[in-house]
Write an enzyme that holds these catalytic residues in place. Structure first.
Site, PDB file in Angstrom:
ATOM      1  CB  CYS A 198     -11.516   1.841  -8.181  1.00  0.00           C
ATOM      2  SG  CYS A 198     -10.235   0.707  -8.763  1.00  0.00           S
ATOM      3  CE1 TYR A 233       4.291 -13.415  -4.404  1.00  0.00           C
ATOM      4  CE2 TYR A 233       2.936 -12.385  -2.714  1.00  0.00           C
ATOM      5  CZ  TYR A 233       3.962 -12.317  -3.638  1.00  0.00           C
ATOM      6  OH  TYR A 233       4.651 -11.136  -3.801  1.00  0.00           O
TER       7      TYR A 233
END
Length: 661
Positions: A342, A171
């Site tokens: 989370c 990436y």
């Protein structure tokens, strides 16, 4: 508190970090147009510094101001950015944390194509946004290497403690050079592993040349790209010692690629915690510098254990620090039950609203609004009665009680949590129960008077002497009034998830509705199946689960296809046959008959339940959450959080304005 090694200092190069917790680089959409750090971003990072993070890594700081990342991008591409960046870094230091900008050339992931400039990469290919990218010439590569060194020098002049060099996920530019999935060059920058790594080595050398050998480099790599033809763990075990020799001072181990396996990079429901631990542990054995691991480390106790057992030198938290900026301090103090957890849900931190594409958090409505959402004492203390103990009611109760109001929470069932209790039933969704447990503990600690198994009536609320009544009674499943509905015992998705359907469902099943709920019900039926099950799902829209984030949707759809689920889109239910085993549908403008079903299950959305509001007179009433408008959990929690911050401060508070963003 236990004296865990996680909370002890560690050095990255010559820089001492006060603990072994790093904050992962995350793109949140709060950036300014001009390349500077916005006040919103600064407030966000300052809260995490106050919360105890040892080192903050600032995401995607471009080395070339003309090459922006996904949207507006922080830049160190010119000297003019140094003064403002320095004032930001000084604030972070004043609050106890160190800071490394993640310097990068967005390369193939640049949105420069929006300005008529083709993104560049190691080779020619189609990028993650579906756009063509252009192979760089050698002289262009050499110029970009210089830009990296210049950006590192600016970072040092701005007072940064080091830099992170992003080479992961096949990436952006450095990742595209390192990965054989992208790099098809045959010159000195390609051809084999050493050739593909040359760009990274050149950048490391240039950073050290311009910023000094004493300026640390943290390198982010994929321990394994997990794709056939991609870099493997063995490749990284070969390169890591060479990177250390070249000048890398620490590693952040991620995994996967942005293109083929997005759910491996930001793992959600369909990945177990710690997806990159195995690779990080192996790399630590060949590295002479610290190794940190990132990737669904969503519980600080897991981080404590990994460092205590010497699996890694430290951990990197991303989304858990969106959920709770005080994560590290609370862990250090042993206040685990106070950590806002989370659930790696793939919610609004990843799946942004098109009209306002900034990160939000399902459990933390304060994210990105740290100053404006500060909890302050109410000007006028009121007697607040909340009807409904789902996520909206719980968050309202928590905040209202902290502001000094007397709060009574009425819940007609025997448990708190509302729809979250059902959302946690499907496979892979257990972590959602952590939200309920957290909110339940917090309202109990805030001395909220909780009344379970209690039906709220207008008379009872009057007996409680309420000044304010908040209706958060949720919603009820919607069953369409189609012809022939009376021929069946209509079953809803909620009936399946709540176990009102007592036995395992088998045979041929029709699920009406292909939204998230329809998919979750389908998955639950398949998971609990005893004997053969064949499921046909019909959806009026042109897509199944259109609002589900790719990190969850890709593995979900893969599983449904493997299980042989038939998914018909653009298909509207018209009628149920007289014998109740078939339906008439309209697909793409033509009627069809589907037959042979043993069960028809409706997952067609929900309608609000708020009748009580009409019975309450001479009292301030607000309707929030699904009782106001069925939506996602973060909408409900956000509505309660905003409303609770205004009660007692605003005369004649208008419900609609109170819950507006």
């Amino acid at each position: 508190m236990d004296n865990f090694k996680l909370y002890t200092p560690i050095n990255i190069g010559n820089v001492e970090i006060k603990n072994r917790v790093l904050m992962a680089p995350m793109s949140l959409g709060y950036e300014e147009k001009d390349g500077n750090v916005s006040s919103r971003l600064q407030d966000f990072w300052i809260e995490r510094a106050k919360g105890g993070v040892g080192l903050i890594v600032v995401d995607a700081v471009t080395v070339d101001s003309s090459v922006p990342y996904l949207g507006f991008t922080i830049s160190l591409g010119e000297d003019k950015f140094i003064p403002k960046f320095k004032s930001f870094v000084d604030e972070i230091h004043a609050n106890g944390s160190k800071l490394f900008p993640q310097i990068t050339h967005p390369g193939p992931e640049s949105i420069s194509w929006m300005f008529g400039k083709t993104p560049v990469a190691s080779s020619n290919y189609i990028n993650s946004l579906g756009k063509s990218v252009r192979e760089l010439k050698v002289e262009e590569i050499e110029a970009i290497v210089e830009q990296y060194g210049d950006a590192a020098r600016r970072a040092k002049e701005a007072g940064c403690d080091g830099v992170e060099f992003h080479c992961a996920h096949a990436y952006m530019l450095a990742g595209s050079f390192l990965s054989p999935l992208r790099n098809k060059r045959t010159d000195c920058y390609g051809g084999n592993l050493d050739g593909r790594a040359k760009f990274a080595f050149d950048v490391i050398k240039n950073i050290k040349k311009k910023a000094g050998d004493d300026f640390p480099i943290l390198m982010r790599i994929s321990g394994d790209e997990r794709v056939l033809g991609g870099n493997t763990l063995n490749d990284m075990l070969y390169l890591v010692p060479k990177f250390v020799e070249a000048g890398v001072d620490a590693f952040e181990i991620s995994g996967g690629t942005q293109y083929e396996l997005c759910w491996k990079i930001i793992p959600c429901h369909y990945e177990s915690p710690g997806v990159n631990i195995k690779e990080a542990e192996a790399i630590k054995k060949v590295s002479k510098v610290p190794v940190f691991v990132v990737g669904k480390i969503n519980d600080i106790k897991l981080g404590e254990s990994l460092v205590e057992r010497d699996v890694v030198d430290g951990v990197v938290f991303g989304r858990p620090l969106l959920a709770d900026p005080e994560l590290v301090n609370k862990g250090f103090e042993g206040r685990y039950e106070d950590i806002r957890p989370c659930a790696s849900c793939g919610g609004p931190c990843i799946t942004r609203e098109r009209s306002n594409p900034v990160a939000k958090c399902a459990i933390n409505p304060e994210l990105g609004r740290e100053k404006e959402m500060a909890i302050t004492e109410a000007k006028i203390k009121k007697n607040v009665v909340i009807v409904g103990g789902g996520p909206a009611g719980l968050e309202t109760a928590r905040v209202a009680a902290k502001r000094g109001h007397k709060v009574t929470l009425i819940e007609k069932s025997d448990r708190l949590g509302g729809q979250i209790n059902l959302a946690a039933i499907p496979p892979h969704k257990q972590d959602l129960t952590r939200w309920v447990k957290y909110l339940k503990v917090q309202v109990e600690k805030s001395n909220v008077d909780i009344k379970l198994n209690t039906e709220a009536t207008a008379e009872y609320i009057k007996e409680l002497n309420a000044n304010v009544c908040i209706i958060s009674t949720g919603s009820t499943p919607f069953i369409p009034k189609v012809k022939g509905i009376e021929n069946i015992d209509a079953i809803t998705g909620s009936d399946v998830l709540s176990a009102k359907v007592k036995d395992a469902i088998h045979g041929k099943v029709l699920v009406v509705g292909g939204s998230l709920v329809g998919c979750e019900v389908t998955e639950t039926i398949l998971h609990n199946a005893v004997g053969p099950v064949q499921i046909h799902m019909i959806e009026m829209l042109g897509e199944i689960a259109p609002n589900l984030c790719p990190n969850n949707k890709v593995p979900l759809m893969k599983m449904l296809n493997e299980k042989g689920v038939v998914m018909s889109t653009n298909t509207k239910l018209l009628e149920i046959t007289e014998d109740g085993t078939g339906v008439i549908v309209e697909k793409d403008g033509k009627e069809e008959v589907l037959s042979g079903f043993s069960k028809i299950i409706f997952c067609c959305g929900a309608k609000p339940v708020n009748n009580l509001a009409d019975e309450l007179k001479d009292i301030e009433v607000h309707i929030i959450g699904d009782a106001n408008k069925p939506g996602q959990v973060h909408h409900a929690i956000e509505a309660g959080a905003i409303l609770a911050r205004k009660i007692g401060d605003v005369e004649n508070l208008d419900s609609e304005k109170a819950i507006a963003n």
